[in-house]
Design an enzyme around this catalytic site. Structure first.
Site, PDB file in Angstrom:
ATOM      1  N   ARG A  32     -16.925   3.591 -12.571  1.00 21.20           N
ATOM      2  CA  ARG A  32     -15.717   2.896 -13.828  1.00 21.20           C
ATOM      3  C   ARG A  32     -16.734   2.028 -14.143  1.00 21.20           C
ATOM      4  O   ARG A  32     -16.645   2.013 -15.631  1.00 21.20           O
ATOM      5  CB  ARG A  32     -15.017   1.901 -12.897  1.00 21.20           C
ATOM      6  N   LYS A 203       6.551   7.313  -3.175  1.00 18.86           N
ATOM      7  CA  LYS A 203       7.850   6.435  -3.049  1.00 18.86           C
ATOM      8  C   LYS A 203       8.134   6.143  -4.846  1.00 18.86           C
ATOM      9  O   LYS A 203       7.583   6.250  -5.541  1.00 18.86           O
ATOM     10  CB  LYS A 203       7.416   4.407  -3.218  1.00 18.86           C
ATOM     11  N   GLY A 359      -4.585   6.447  -9.985  1.00 19.07           N
ATOM     12  CA  GLY A 359      -4.811   6.621  -8.580  1.00 19.07           C
ATOM     13  C   GLY A 359      -4.858   8.488  -7.957  1.00 19.07           C
ATOM     14  O   GLY A 359      -6.570   8.141  -8.120  1.00 19.07           O
ATOM     15  N   GLY A 382      -2.650   2.340 -12.862  1.00 18.00           N
ATOM     16  CA  GLY A 382      -1.377   1.564 -13.615  1.00 18.00           C
ATOM     17  C   GLY A 382      -0.982   1.830 -15.021  1.00 18.00           C
ATOM     18  O   GLY A 382       0.038   1.503 -15.442  1.00 18.00           O
TER      19      GLY A 382
HETATM   20  P1  AMP Z   1       1.413   6.433  -4.196  1.00 17.58           P
HETATM   21  O1  AMP Z   1      -0.341   5.470  -4.145  1.00 17.58           O
HETATM   22  O2  AMP Z   1       2.308   5.968  -4.632  1.00 17.58           O
HETATM   23  O3  AMP Z   1       0.568   7.363  -5.834  1.00 17.58           O
HETATM   24  O4  AMP Z   1       1.272   7.499  -3.086  1.00 17.58           O
HETATM   25  C1  AMP Z   1       0.318   7.912  -2.683  1.00 17.58           C
HETATM   26  C2  AMP Z   1       0.278   8.217  -1.272  1.00 17.58           C
HETATM   27  O5  AMP Z   1       1.266   8.936  -0.368  1.00 17.58           O
HETATM   28  C3  AMP Z   1      -0.961   8.621  -0.154  1.00 17.58           C
HETATM   29  O6  AMP Z   1      -1.508   7.890   0.693  1.00 17.58           O
HETATM   30  C4  AMP Z   1      -0.364  10.054   0.370  1.00 17.58           C
HETATM   31  O7  AMP Z   1      -0.353  10.011   1.961  1.00 17.58           O
HETATM   32  C5  AMP Z   1       1.294   8.821   0.893  1.00 17.58           C
HETATM   33  N1  AMP Z   1       1.779  10.743   0.959  1.00 17.58           N
HETATM   34  C6  AMP Z   1       1.782  11.273  -0.018  1.00 17.58           C
HETATM   35  N2  AMP Z   1       3.309  12.537   0.753  1.00 17.58           N
HETATM   36  C7  AMP Z   1       3.670  11.793   1.529  1.00 17.58           C
HETATM   37  C8  AMP Z   1       4.393  12.662   3.161  1.00 17.58           C
HETATM   38  N3  AMP Z   1       5.554  13.520   2.617  1.00 17.58           N
HETATM   39  N4  AMP Z   1       4.549  11.284   3.608  1.00 17.58           N
HETATM   40  C9  AMP Z   1       4.210   9.545   3.629  1.00 17.58           C
HETATM   41  N5  AMP Z   1       2.900  10.267   2.741  1.00 17.58           N
HETATM   42  C10 AMP Z   1       2.924  10.595   2.227  1.00 17.58           C
END
Ligand code: AMP
Length: 406
Positions: A32, A203, A359, A382
């Site tokens: 950054r 999520k 991210g 974000g």
């Molecule tokens: P996000 O911040 O929502 O983009 O999520 C990223 C996180 O999702 C990372 O830390 C990954 O380890 C987690 N992740 C991705 N796939 C899975 C999965 N199948 N089960 C659990 N965590 C996951």
């Protein structure tokens, strides 16, 4: 940046919210800071002086036991050494954001000089978008430059309110922010087709709006990562102990229906790498994603899904990617994410425009050394998501400068 900065004092909002090493608080990743360099050097080369301001971390959320701010941990002094190295110019650090001392130092700034204010979030007015604080910041300079894309979705004093105290001809976006907006527009405004979006991560609830909006725009929507299992379960699949948001099953079905109605090819991973524990040392095997036994969980997309996803990506002309396909931090569950990154790089080589939207997908692309083989890697998770969700960013709106031309 169409301001003439000669002999002007420029107040520049940058995003120096960088990760620090835990032990010695030195900069762990300076991406950054590097990305803000073109704006700062441009102003200096034109004969201006620069007053830099940024936040660092969440000092008000992580107060010390006695209720005071943990200055040592959150001071921007922690980044001065790296900033000085990158700029090749001495950086005058102020341990306050506003006040007499700051005003005096700012007044004495000469052409080519740089000063850095203390963490804007040490002041309670920052997150409230407080007018008095913003006005005090504005009084330090002749012109305002917003180059902090990573915080442009926050209506804070230094990112948004401060812009109200400068006339239109005395404020502008920096090169980084301008570039981020231009690149986002390549995806949101008349993208070349086929347009393939890849959304992964943990999520569904975090990316609900994004998925909904993407279905209006894309030809193919690939959903991987933990969120895919909520879609599997919603359709009656058996997902064992995989990640699932039971309160979003209805929503998942609605998104699937919407995609069908709009003729969008929504792809879920037909197979998964499943594990008997959330650990890199767990036993693993491949299973259909809708037939996962109890005691097992899907932690990466399987080989069939990898190929199906990659084939779609390779034929795309526009690609947007946010979120990993699996638990890529663990080596045994990183193959899906790696393969997708490679497919995005291949499509880019064939002429596609690819935007990596902040991210963990950025971390994955960087880890694989592929950041130069995609079209654009965003610095703001974000903020980029909000742009793709069709929202107007407060930090952009406050500038009142209309749309950035592509
Ligand atoms: P996000 O911040 O929502 O983009 O999520 C990223 C996180 O999702 C990372 O830390 C990954 O380890 C987690 N992740 C991705 N796939 C899975 C999965 N199948 N089960 C659990 N965590 C996951």
């Amino acid at each position: 940046m169409d301001i003439n900065f000669s002999d002007k004092r420029a107040l520049v909002r940058v995003d120096f919210n960088v990760p620090l090493h835990h032990e010695n608080l030195s900069v762990m990743d300076d991406t950054r800071i590097r990305r803000a360099m073109p704006t700062i050097t441009h102003i200096l080369e034109e004969g201006g002086s620069v007053i830099l301001m940024s936040h660092l971390g969440r000092p008000m959320k992580k107060l010390k036991e006695d209720g005071s701010i943990d200055i040592e941990r959150f001071t921007l002094k922690n980044i001065v050494e790296r900033l000085t190295d990158l700029l090749g110019v001495e950086v005058k650090f102020c341990n306050e954001t506003i006040g007499e001392k700051v005003t005096e130092t700012a007044t004495l700034l000469k052409r080519g000089q740089v000063m850095l204010l203390e963490n804007t979030r040490f002041n309670e007015g920052e997150k409230k978008g407080d007018a008095e604080f913003a006005q005090a910041l504005a009084s330090l300079a002749d012109v305002y430059v917003n180059d902090a894309f990573g915080t442009a979705h926050r209506a804070h004093a230094s990112t948004t309110t401060v812009a109200n105290y400068f006339d239109e001809e005395n404020k502008c976006f920096g090169f980084l922010l301008e570039n981020e907006l231009k690149n986002a527009r390549k995806v949101t405004d008349e993208p070349a087709r086929p347009f393939v979006a890849i959304v992964g991560g943990a999520k569904v609830s975090d990316k609900m709006l994004l998925l909904d909006r993407l279905i209006d725009q894309v030809d193919t929507l690939i959903v991987g990562g933990g969120m895919a299992y909520t879609f599997m379960k919603a359709q009656g699949g058996q997902i064992g102990n995989s990640l699932c948001e039971d309160d979003r099953l209805e929503l998942a079905l609605e998104l699937l229906t919407k995609a069908r109605q709009k003729g969008v090819n929504l792809l879920l991973p037909s197979d998964s790498v499943i594990a008997d524990a959330f650990s890199n040392d767990a036993n693993t095997r491949i299973s259909p994603s809708n037939l996962i036994e109890d005691g097992w969980m899907g932690l990466d997309i399987g080989v069939y899904a990898q190929n199906e996803f990659a084939n779609n990506i390779r034929n795309a002309k526009t690609i947007f990617w946010n979120g990993p396909m699996g638990v890529f931090e663990m080596s045994n569950f990183s193959n899906g994410t790696k393969l997708i990154a490679r497919a995005v790089a291949e499509a880019t080589k064939k002429g596609a425009f690819s935007l990596i939207g902040g991210g963990d997908s950025v971390a994955a692309v960087n880890q694989m050394g592929l950041s130069k083989e995609v079209s654009y890697v965003s610095t703001g998770g974000g903020a980029m998501l909000e742009l793709l969700e069709g929202k107007e960013l407060p930090g952009v709106k406050a500038m009142g400068l209309g749309k950035v031309e592509s």
